[in-house]
Every structure is written in structure tokens, then in C-alpha cells.
Scaffold this motif. Structure first.
Motif, mmCIF file in Angstrom:
data_model
loop_
_atom_site.group_PDB
_atom_site.id
_atom_site.type_symbol
_atom_site.label_atom_id
_atom_site.label_comp_id
_atom_site.label_asym_id
_atom_site.label_seq_id
_atom_site.Cartn_x
_atom_site.Cartn_y
_atom_site.Cartn_z
ATOM 1 N N THR A 98 2.282 57.341 -26.889
ATOM 2 C CA THR A 98 1.254 56.538 -26.857
ATOM 3 C C THR A 98 1.342 55.531 -25.649
ATOM 4 O O THR A 98 2.313 54.835 -25.486
ATOM 5 C CB THR A 98 0.950 55.937 -28.362
ATOM 6 N N VAL A 99 0.215 55.459 -25.163
ATOM 7 C CA VAL A 99 0.328 54.437 -23.885
ATOM 8 C C VAL A 99 -0.907 53.523 -24.051
ATOM 9 O O VAL A 99 -2.120 53.546 -24.821
ATOM 10 C CB VAL A 99 -0.005 55.386 -22.471
ATOM 11 N N TYR A 100 -0.520 52.188 -23.498
ATOM 12 C CA TYR A 100 -1.579 51.147 -23.694
ATOM 13 C C TYR A 100 -2.000 50.289 -22.483
ATOM 14 O O TYR A 100 -0.921 50.604 -21.664
ATOM 15 C CB TYR A 100 -0.842 49.965 -25.026
ATOM 16 N N GLY A 101 -2.939 49.625 -22.371
ATOM 17 C CA GLY A 101 -3.237 49.346 -21.079
ATOM 18 C C GLY A 101 -2.369 48.090 -20.777
ATOM 19 O O GLY A 101 -1.993 47.319 -21.404
ATOM 20 N N LEU A 102 -2.113 48.417 -19.230
ATOM 21 C CA LEU A 102 -1.423 47.193 -18.744
ATOM 22 C C LEU A 102 -1.966 46.850 -17.478
ATOM 23 O O LEU A 102 -2.971 46.007 -17.495
ATOM 24 C CB LEU A 102 0.155 47.791 -18.249
ATOM 25 N N LEU A 103 -1.782 47.433 -16.362
ATOM 26 C CA LEU A 103 -2.685 46.974 -15.168
ATOM 27 C C LEU A 103 -4.189 47.342 -15.403
ATOM 28 O O LEU A 103 -5.119 46.752 -14.855
ATOM 29 C CB LEU A 103 -2.334 47.973 -13.801
ATOM 30 N N ALA A 104 -4.481 48.270 -16.380
ATOM 31 C CA ALA A 104 -5.807 48.855 -16.481
ATOM 32 C C ALA A 104 -6.253 48.119 -17.994
ATOM 33 O O ALA A 104 -5.335 48.039 -18.879
ATOM 34 C CB ALA A 104 -5.924 50.348 -16.949
ATOM 35 N N GLU A 105 -7.304 47.467 -18.009
ATOM 36 C CA GLU A 105 -7.835 46.990 -19.316
ATOM 37 C C GLU A 105 -8.310 48.100 -20.338
ATOM 38 O O GLU A 105 -8.441 47.805 -21.498
ATOM 39 C CB GLU A 105 -9.067 45.959 -18.986
ATOM 40 N N SER A 106 -8.799 49.221 -19.653
ATOM 41 C CA SER A 106 -9.130 50.275 -20.533
ATOM 42 C C SER A 106 -8.836 51.597 -20.105
ATOM 43 O O SER A 106 -8.684 51.815 -18.686
ATOM 44 C CB SER A 106 -10.775 50.195 -20.914
ATOM 45 N N ILE A 107 -8.953 52.778 -20.853
ATOM 46 C CA ILE A 107 -8.740 54.197 -20.308
ATOM 47 C C ILE A 107 -9.789 54.989 -21.079
ATOM 48 O O ILE A 107 -10.369 54.583 -22.117
ATOM 49 C CB ILE A 107 -7.410 54.513 -20.850
#
Length: 581
Positions: free
Chosen positions: A78-87
Motif C-alpha cells: 500500500t502506498v500513501y501520499g508523500l510528495l503527492a497529496e493525492s493519487i
């Protein structure tokens, strides 16, 4: 319809909600400060883990490479936002769209832009390290869709690509506009957005990282809450294990990961541990064993015959070796995914696993379907049954003992070279016992030691017959499996398919696990692949590590909650902190 979200999982939904405050294995109240000093045996001549050139310490890409998303160690994938606020991605995951956080900054304070992101994908995918190129070959297009957003469209059906896209490291485009990226010198340290920057180093001696007090994500991205607490992280390089351990004993190293259980039990009565200033921590995990042992290069005539490889497996007296090296306490690796639900099951293949394997029945080892298990000796030094089985297998392969020497029908002796890295003490001890066992077959291999640079050069060009091999795998195997044992990677210089396996059946199982639309089919495809790899007899396995052993300064602390991946990149030093009593 696709909708923006805070994270995505390979299957199902992310475990953490949109408003999660921190990872379950991080301590949001951890203080900042302190230093962690670790050791490694080897050398380095590059500080750029994103290119092929040079020898780079393996941890650098984890310390330096932030992506749009970040991976949780407490979920299979599972991946969560880091540089990106949303996917955002549709049900079929044929494309993925990211929206950058407005606050995202490189370590020099400049903003991370869509232009930086697209340049990073294109550059790493074409002239970067080989680990990044496989993904880029599956990209149809990358386009900017807004001031802070971009979309990546894929040219193949592959559910994992949307997650992998979020984990590619993002570099600063302007740093490299007038420089040769793929031939960067050691002085040209990449600028990234990561929480640590390299502030001091000496080639082959040490690398020192300092926490960036202006790290952009602190108080912005919930993923990092409770992480990156240490002010300084230092990696010391040593020529051999003895010197590294001596440095730990006197406190020059304050965190030491131990892989030798006998040493752990018998040599850690140091003054610092006896006094209580240092402590010993034993840490469990629930990840697969991976493979660790001695790989046979099937590109070489000696090992392109499975009968010969099988003979080498029987001659390897694991039970005696394990008793000699570890006191018999370490369980053996039984397959590439042992110690996990993804491991091949005992006995014949059934259900979906059998269904997946049957179309390839004529071209794969028969016991991949009927059932395969590693040879087990009686634990005695002579290993009579194993040597007898090996002799029979060598005879089936066309070899017999002539005047005390194993030879082919023309009288040419069967021999091979075992390549080891200089000062790999434990591996040398194992190989010494193995060579003695092979002598009972009339086989006298040579053993060659090479320093770090020579060893890398030879393994990158597959210039070996047999060598030490270690490959970690996860609870969510994906595209990296093509790099490990896919046909296209077998002859790619610097690749990771060390055994040189080229099997349409293995490639088909990788494709199945990547395109499965259910967890059951994913597990079945992985178990089928595990059967093919294990029954193929490519690696002589040694023992597995279902726990980690770390001796460390008592003031270096970690949360009570361990992630399912345990001691894995992303855990130490990431969620550790320093606090005096």
C-alpha cells in the motif's frame, strides 16, 4: 470513475483512512536529536544511487530518494501520499494521475515541480540505474494535466504499475542541466527532497547524513509523522567483519545488526553490554525468507543441466554446516517465499496452482507439479546418502569418476570456480566445508576471492560459475520479479537474474501475479512461481532469518509496535529516536 485519494493498495483498500495521523509503527511523540552510527564491510566510490556507474552503498537510495508516494511496512503493498497529496487511477489501472503538494521542496528550498517529476521519470527510465528502466518501458505517455498534476498512461495490463509509479525517486532537473548525469562524479551529490542530506564523507571510509531542519514534509505529510528523528546518521566502512565488530565493541559503532547467531550468543559479552550502556534487541517479522545461498550460473556449461545442479544440492550437507556454523539453531530456507503465506505448499500442486502450471508441464521440472523438497542429510560429516545420490545424478548427466576424478566421457575433469568477496568470513567457512564434501565426488572446485570492485565487475558481467547470492522478496511480489528471474533480464549486464534462468513458465507466472484481479489468484500465481524457482535447483539455500538481532546504544529506541515487514528499509533508522534516561 476514478477519484483522487490519499493512497491505494495492490488489492482492496488502504488500511489507514484519509485522515490518518501517522503510521501505526511510528511514534509521533518521539524527540529529535542524537546520532546513529552503523558499520558495513566494503567500499564505495559514488554517492549517486540513481545511476549505473560506480559502487554505491545499498542504503543510499532509501535515504536519498523520495517519491510521490511512500510505502507502508505494515501492509503487503500500500502506498500513501508523500510528495503527492493525492493519487487517482481507474479500476483497470491503465493510467495514474498524481497531484503534487504545494509545499513540496527540495533540500535547497526550491519547489518540486511537475517538470522535475517528468524529467526524473524520463531520465531514470532511459539512462538511470537498471532498476528504473523496466518500469519506464511500460509507460506509454507522461503528460502534465495541471499546475501541480500529471498523468502516466501505461502500455500494458499491469495492476502494480500505478503503485510503482509513485515510488520512483524525484530529482531536481536544474541540477543536471549542464552536467553529465549518467557519469556523475562522487562530488556531484544528487539534490533530492529527502529529510537527510550528505554533509560529510570520505571515499571508502564513511558517509555522514544530517537531518534537514527545514525538511518540507514535517507537519505537512502524515506519512512522516514520528519519522526521521535522529539528527545524524553515519555509516562507517571497514575492510572486514573483524574490524567492524571491534569498532562496535569499543562504542565507535552504536547500532550493529548481527547475522551470525553463534557470535550473537558467545561474543556479545562486551563491556558496553555488560554495563547496560548497550542492549541486545531481538525483533520478529512476518515477511518471506527470500533466497540466500550459493547460486549456480546456468550460462556456464557446468550448470546448464538440472541433473548436475541437483547433484550439487545433494552434496551440500546443510545439516552438518548449520550445526558447525550456527550451532544448528537456524532453520533452512525451503523456498523463495518460505515463512509466508506465499510459499509453495508441500506435496503435489493442486487447485489454481496446478491449473497455472499444467500448460507448461512438458517444459518444467516434473516435481514442480508432483512436489519437491530440498535434500536432508543425517547431520553426519560424511553425508553418505547425499553423496550417493549426487554420484547417481552425475552419472545420469554423463559423468563418472575416472582415476579418482569426476570426468565426462572424454576424460575431461568436471570442475568449477566459486567466487567469493574478500573477507566474507562466514561464506568462506561454509564453502570450505562444501569443498570437502565435493572432494568425495572427485570434484575439486577452485575458490577465488575478489575485492568489492572486482566482485561487482565480475558479477555484473556474470563472470562466475558459482557465487554467494542473496535476494529479498516481499509479501507483494511484482514487476521486480522480471528483474530477478525474467527471460529478458537473463543477459542484461548489471542485471539481477544471477542464475541466468530463461523460463517461459516463470515469466507466465509473473504476468499472472501482476494481472490477477483477486487475492486468491495472486497467491496461487506466486506459489506456482515459487515451485518453479525452487524445483529448478538454481540456488543452494542456506539458513533463513525469521528474526533480526540488533545490538545498540540503550538510548537508541524504537516503537513497541513492529510492522509486518519488521527490520526492513524504512524502519531503521527511520522510526528510531535517541533519548537518554
Amino acid at each position: 470513475m476514478a477519484e483522487p485519494t490519499h493512497g491505494i493498495a495492490m488489492y482492496g483498500e488502504p488500511a489507514l483512512p484519509q485522515d490518518f495521523a501517522h503510521l501505526p509503527y511510528a511514534n509521533p511523540d518521539a524527540p529529535t536529536g542524537g546520532t546513529m552510527v552503523t558499520s558495513t564491510v566494503g567500499s564505495f566510490d559514488s554517492l549517486n544511487p540513481f545511476i549505473t556507474k560506480g559502487s554505491v552503498h545499498w542504503q543510499l537510495r532509501f535515504f536519498m530518494g523520495e517519491g510521490l508516494m511512500a510505502r507502508s511496512l505494515d501492509e503487503p503493498f500500500t502506498v500513501y501520499g508523500l510528495l503527492a497529496e493525492s493519487i487517482e487511477t481507474p479500476e483497470d489501472r491503465s493510467w495514474v494521475e498524481f497531484t503534487l503538494r504545494e509545499e513540496a521542496r527540495f533540500s535547497d528550498g526550491s519547489p518540486v515541480t511537475v517538470e522535475d517529476v517528468i524529467w526524473s521519470y524520463e531520465t531514470l527510465g532511459t539512462i538511470g540505474n537498471g532498476r528504473y528502466r523496466g518500469f519506464y518501458s511500460k509507460v506509454d505517455s507522461i503528460e502534465q494535466t495541471g499546475d501541480r498534476s500529471l498523468r502516466i498512461t501505461f502500455n500494458v495490463e499491469d495492476r502494480e504499475l500505478a503503485l510503482i509509479a509513485g515510488l520512483r525517486p524525484i530529482l531536481q532537473k536544474t541540477q543536471w542541466e549542464d552536467r553529465d548525469f549518467e557519469n556523475a562524479s562522487i562530488e556531484e551529490i544528487p539534490i533530492t527532497s529527502s529529510p537527510y542530506v550528505i554533509t560529510n564523507y570520505e571515499a571508502n571510509r564513511f558517509i555522514e547524513f544530517t537531518r534537514n531542519p527545514n525538511y518540507w514534509a514535517q507537519d505537512v505529510a502524515p506519512f512522516v509523522n514520528g519519522q526521521h528523528n535522529l539528527d545524524t546518521i553515519r555509516i562507517e566502512f571497514f575492510g572486514d567483519e573483524v574490524a567492524a565488530f571491534e569498532a562496535f565493541k569499543v562504542g565507535e559503532i552504536n547500532s550493529n545488526r548481527e547475522f551470525n547467531v553463534v557470535r550473537w550468543e558467545t561474543q556479545y559479552d562486551t563491556a558496553l553490554i555488560t554495563s547496560g550502556d548497550f542492549v541486545k534487541s531481538v525483533l520478529p517479522h512476518s515477511r518471506p525468507s527470500g533466497m540466500r545461498g550459493f547460486v549456480m550460473n546456468t550460462r556456464r556449461d557446468q550448470f546448464d543441466d538440472i541433473l548436475v545442479r541437483d547433484a550439487m544440492m545433494h552434496a551440500f550437507n546443510f545439516e552438518f554446516i548449520n550445526d558447525t556454523i550456527t550451532g544448528g539453531v537456524q532453520p533452512r530456507i525451503t523456498s523463495y517465499f518460505s515463512n509466508s503465506p506465499l510459499a509453495m505448499q508441500d506435496g503435489p500442486a493442486t487447485g489454481r496452482v496446478l491449473e497455472f502450471l499444467e500448460p507448461f508441464a512438458d517444459d518444467i521440472p516434473a516435481d514442480a507439479i508432483t512436489g519437491y523438497a530440498l535434500p536432508v542429510s543425517d547431520g553426519s560429516e560424511r553425508n553418505r546418502a547425499g553423496i550417493g545420490a549426487a554420484l547417481d545424478l552425475m552419472e545420469q548427466a554423463g559423468y563418472t569418476i575416472q582415476n579418482g576424478v569426476m570426468s565426462d566421457s572424454d576424460g575431461t575433469p568436471f570442475t568449477f570456480d566459486i567466487l567469493l568477496e574478500t573477507n566474507s568470513t562466514e561464506n568462506t567457512a561454509i564453502i570450505d566445508i562444501y569443498v570437502e564434501s565435493l572432494s568425495r565426488l572427485g570434484i575439486t572446485p577452485t575458490v577465488t576471492s575478489a575485492d568489492t570492485a572486482q566482485y561487482k565487475e565480475r558479477t555484473d558481467t556474470y563472470n562466475f560459475d558459482m557465487t554467494y547470492y542473496q535476494r529479498g522478496v516481499s509479501l507483494s511480489p511484482g514487476n521486480e520479479q522480471y528483474l530477478y528471474w525474467g527471460q529478458d533480464a537473463a543477459n542484461t549486464e548489471g542485471g539481477r537474474n544471477m542464475m541466468g534462468v530463461q523460463s517461459p513458465a516463470i515469466d507466465a507466472m509473473i504476468n499472472r501475479l501482476l494481472t490477477s484481479d483477486s487475492q486468491d489468484d495472486f497467491v496461487a500465481a506466486t506459489r506456482a512461481m515459487d515451485r518453479l524457482l525452487t524445483a529448478g535447483r538454481y540456488v543452494v539455500p542456506i539458513y533463513q532469518w525469521n528474526i533480526s538481532r540488533i545490538a545498540h546504544d540503550k538510548n537508541l529506541r524504537y516503537p513497541d509496535t513492529m510492522p509486518i515487514f519488521g527490520d526492513w528499509p524504512g524502519w531503521q533508522p527511520d522510526v528510531w529516536w535517541y533519548a537518554e534516561d
